[in-house]
Design a protein around this motif. Structure first.
Motif, short mmCIF file in Angstrom:
data_model
loop_
_atom_site.label_atom_id
_atom_site.label_comp_id
_atom_site.label_asym_id
_atom_site.label_seq_id
_atom_site.Cartn_x
_atom_site.Cartn_y
_atom_site.Cartn_z
N MET A 173 -74.77 -8.80 -35.50
CA MET A 173 -74.91 -7.70 -34.54
C MET A 173 -74.81 -8.22 -33.11
O MET A 173 -74.10 -7.63 -32.28
N ILE A 174 -75.48 -9.32 -32.81
CA ILE A 174 -75.37 -9.90 -31.48
C ILE A 174 -73.92 -10.29 -31.19
O ILE A 174 -73.38 -10.03 -30.12
N GLY A 175 -73.27 -10.90 -32.18
CA GLY A 175 -71.89 -11.34 -32.01
C GLY A 175 -70.91 -10.21 -31.81
O GLY A 175 -70.02 -10.29 -30.96
N THR A 176 -71.06 -9.11 -32.57
CA THR A 176 -70.12 -7.99 -32.44
C THR A 176 -70.34 -7.23 -31.14
O THR A 176 -69.38 -6.76 -30.52
N VAL A 177 -71.59 -7.12 -30.72
CA VAL A 177 -71.86 -6.41 -29.46
C VAL A 177 -71.33 -7.22 -28.27
O VAL A 177 -70.67 -6.68 -27.38
N ILE A 178 -71.59 -8.52 -28.26
CA ILE A 178 -71.06 -9.36 -27.18
C ILE A 178 -69.53 -9.41 -27.26
O ILE A 178 -68.83 -9.31 -26.25
N GLY A 179 -69.02 -9.56 -28.48
CA GLY A 179 -67.57 -9.63 -28.66
C GLY A 179 -66.86 -8.36 -28.22
O GLY A 179 -65.73 -8.40 -27.72
N SER A 180 -67.53 -7.22 -28.37
CA SER A 180 -66.94 -5.96 -27.97
C SER A 180 -66.88 -5.80 -26.46
O SER A 180 -66.17 -4.93 -25.94
N GLN A 181 -67.61 -6.64 -25.73
CA GLN A 181 -67.62 -6.59 -24.26
C GLN A 181 -66.93 -7.78 -23.61
O GLN A 181 -66.46 -7.69 -22.47
N ALA A 182 -66.86 -8.90 -24.32
CA ALA A 182 -66.44 -10.17 -23.71
C ALA A 182 -65.13 -10.12 -22.92
O ALA A 182 -65.08 -10.63 -21.79
N PRO A 183 -64.06 -9.52 -23.44
CA PRO A 183 -62.81 -9.54 -22.65
C PRO A 183 -62.93 -8.91 -21.27
O PRO A 183 -62.21 -9.28 -20.35
N ASP A 184 -63.89 -7.99 -21.10
CA ASP A 184 -64.05 -7.34 -19.80
C ASP A 184 -64.89 -8.15 -18.83
O ASP A 184 -65.13 -7.70 -17.69
N LEU A 185 -65.33 -9.33 -19.25
CA LEU A 185 -66.02 -10.20 -18.30
C LEU A 185 -65.10 -10.66 -17.18
O LEU A 185 -65.55 -11.18 -16.16
N ASP A 186 -63.80 -10.45 -17.38
CA ASP A 186 -62.88 -10.77 -16.29
C ASP A 186 -63.11 -9.87 -15.08
O ASP A 186 -62.56 -10.11 -14.00
N GLY A 187 -63.95 -8.84 -15.26
CA GLY A 187 -64.29 -7.99 -14.13
C GLY A 187 -64.99 -8.74 -13.01
O GLY A 187 -65.00 -8.30 -11.86
N LEU A 188 -65.54 -9.90 -13.34
CA LEU A 188 -66.19 -10.72 -12.32
C LEU A 188 -65.22 -11.20 -11.25
O LEU A 188 -65.62 -11.59 -10.15
N VAL A 189 -63.91 -11.16 -11.58
CA VAL A 189 -62.92 -11.59 -10.60
C VAL A 189 -62.89 -10.64 -9.41
O VAL A 189 -62.34 -10.96 -8.35
N ARG A 190 -63.54 -9.49 -9.54
CA ARG A 190 -63.64 -8.55 -8.43
C ARG A 190 -64.33 -9.20 -7.22
O ARG A 190 -64.13 -8.79 -6.07
N LEU A 191 -65.16 -10.21 -7.49
CA LEU A 191 -65.84 -10.92 -6.41
C LEU A 191 -64.84 -11.59 -5.46
O LEU A 191 -65.17 -11.90 -4.31
N ARG A 192 -63.63 -11.83 -5.95
CA ARG A 192 -62.58 -12.44 -5.12
C ARG A 192 -61.74 -11.39 -4.39
O ARG A 192 -60.79 -11.74 -3.70
N GLY A 193 -62.11 -10.13 -4.55
CA GLY A 193 -61.40 -9.06 -3.86
C GLY A 193 -60.66 -8.14 -4.81
O GLY A 193 -60.40 -8.50 -5.97
N THR A 194 -60.34 -6.95 -4.32
CA THR A 194 -59.68 -5.95 -5.16
C THR A 194 -58.31 -6.41 -5.64
O THR A 194 -57.92 -6.15 -6.78
N ALA A 195 -57.56 -7.09 -4.78
CA ALA A 195 -56.21 -7.53 -5.17
C ALA A 195 -56.26 -8.48 -6.36
O ALA A 195 -55.47 -8.36 -7.30
N ALA A 196 -57.21 -9.42 -6.33
CA ALA A 196 -57.35 -10.36 -7.45
C ALA A 196 -57.77 -9.61 -8.71
O ALA A 196 -57.31 -9.92 -9.82
N TYR A 197 -58.64 -8.61 -8.55
CA TYR A 197 -59.09 -7.82 -9.70
C TYR A 197 -57.92 -7.05 -10.32
O TYR A 197 -57.72 -7.06 -11.54
N VAL A 198 -57.11 -6.39 -9.48
CA VAL A 198 -55.97 -5.62 -9.97
C VAL A 198 -55.00 -6.53 -10.71
O VAL A 198 -54.46 -6.16 -11.77
N ARG A 199 -54.79 -7.71 -10.19
CA ARG A 199 -53.80 -8.62 -10.78
C ARG A 199 -54.28 -9.21 -12.11
O ARG A 199 -53.47 -9.52 -12.99
N ASN A 200 -55.61 -9.36 -12.26
CA ASN A 200 -56.12 -10.12 -13.41
C ASN A 200 -56.88 -9.30 -14.45
O ASN A 200 -56.96 -9.74 -15.61
N HIS A 201 -57.46 -8.16 -14.07
CA HIS A 201 -58.26 -7.41 -15.04
C HIS A 201 -57.39 -6.96 -16.20
O HIS A 201 -56.31 -6.40 -16.01
#
Length: 331
Positions: A34-62
């Motif tokens: 259960m822990i693995g499937t819940v984390i796994g269901s979210q993990a690919p969207d951790l790339d949202g942290l790239v937003r800290l580098r600005g919107t342009a970086a987020y658009v290019r990488n999300h």
């Protein structure tokens, strides 16, 4: 899909995992899964942290490399190592399999909305958007809620979620077929050879569309099968102002993400405004229509970039003017 639906799918897969006899008979493993499937269901969207580098970086990488084929294995391995460090399990294969399924399901369902992913990278370095499911689908979310209620009432979660996912798979097939039919309706209405993109909305009976022919872009809606053309744009050749503005990293990020783009240029007191609009995202604010996802560059008369912006504009041109304050920065 939206974050809430991804969470629901993570818990749904944890219920489906009870079809696995080893998981069903090993409470500690069921908890780890259960822990693995819940984390796994979210993990690919951790790339949202790239937003800290600005919107342009987020658009290019999300939803880019984080949703690629190699990332499926990297996310699975990282989550597995994390769980093993916290609560070691002897049945490695079972835990890995369910985590991997959760990560794959996340990427798979993201392919079906208009934003899309680079889910086929490195085999195909393009965004894939199948445009069949809105980013939040009430039917899919409600189906999971029914499964959770059945689980809480004591019904076997494995069988319940197996049935639910069979129904959801049929729903996806139905939506893809409807999308194809809507595409043909728009193609017949416009009557020209071109590229037709039909986009889902929250309503089953309403769609939006963007069509590109040799000389024009068409933007419109399908309401209960009726095709309504809202905007028509003439495709114009690139000029020196557009070429100069395209040197902006923000514009390059924008154009790397979307191909449903119309560009406009205006002369301003300080020089020129060059604006790209993503035609997929048309909205209305205070009775006026506008396109929400834009990239804008301000040039002086020597075609030197003075300011730029990429991102979402939800409240019309006034909001954009505040973000690019020409009077203050470019006077």
């Amino acid at each position: 899909m939206d974050t809430a639906t991804h969470f629901a799918m993570g818990f749904g897969l944890a219920g489906l995992a009870y079809l696995d006899p080893v998981v069903a008979s090993t409470p500690a493993l069921a908890g780890a899964v259960m822990i693995g499937t819940v984390i796994g269901s979210q993990a690919p969207d951790l790339d949202g942290l790239v937003r800290l580098r600005g919107t342009a970086a987020y658009v290019r990488n999300h939803r880019g490399v984080s949703h690629s084929v190699p990332a499926l294995f990297l996310w699975t391995g990282a989550i597995f190592v994390l769980i093993q460090a916290i609560m070691p399990q002897a049945h490695w294969f079972h835990l890995l399999s369910w985590i991997f399924l959760a990560v794959c399901l996340h990427v798979f369902v993201d392919l079906f909305n208009s934003y899309g992913t680079k889910g086929l990278y490195p085999f195909r370095d393009k965004w894939v958007a199948l445009n069949a499911i809105f980013i939040f689908d009430p039917f899919i979310f409600a189906a999971h809620l029914v499964g959770f209620l059945l689980w809480a009432s004591g019904v076997d979660p494995g069988r319940s979620f197996l049935l639910i996912y069979i129904i959801i798979a049929g729903y996806y097939y139905w939506r893809v077929q409807v999308q194809k039919r809507m595409t043909e309706l728009v193609r017949q209405r416009i009557g020209k050879t071109g590229t037709y993109t039909i986009i889902p909305t929250l309503s089953w009976t309403n769609w939006t569309f963007v069509a590109k022919t040799e000389h024009h872009w068409y933007v419109g809606e399908l309401i209960s099968g009726e095709v309504i053309i809202l905007d028509t744009f003439t495709i114009k050749p690139e000029n020196e102002r557009i070429a100069a503005a395209k040197k902006s990293f923000k514009v390059q990020s924008f154009l790397a993400f979307t191909h449903h783009v119309h560009v406009e240029t205006k002369e301003r007191p300080f020089g020129y405004e060059v604006k790209w609009i993503d035609l997929r995202y048309r909205s209305r604010f205070q009775g006026k229509s506008h396109y929400m996802f834009v990239a804008v560059v301000y040039l002086d008369f020597d075609l030197t970039i003075r300011d730029s912006f990429v991102g979402w504009i939800h409240r019309g041109e006034d909001q954009l003017a505040k973000k690019l304050d020409s009077n203050r920065q470019l006077s």
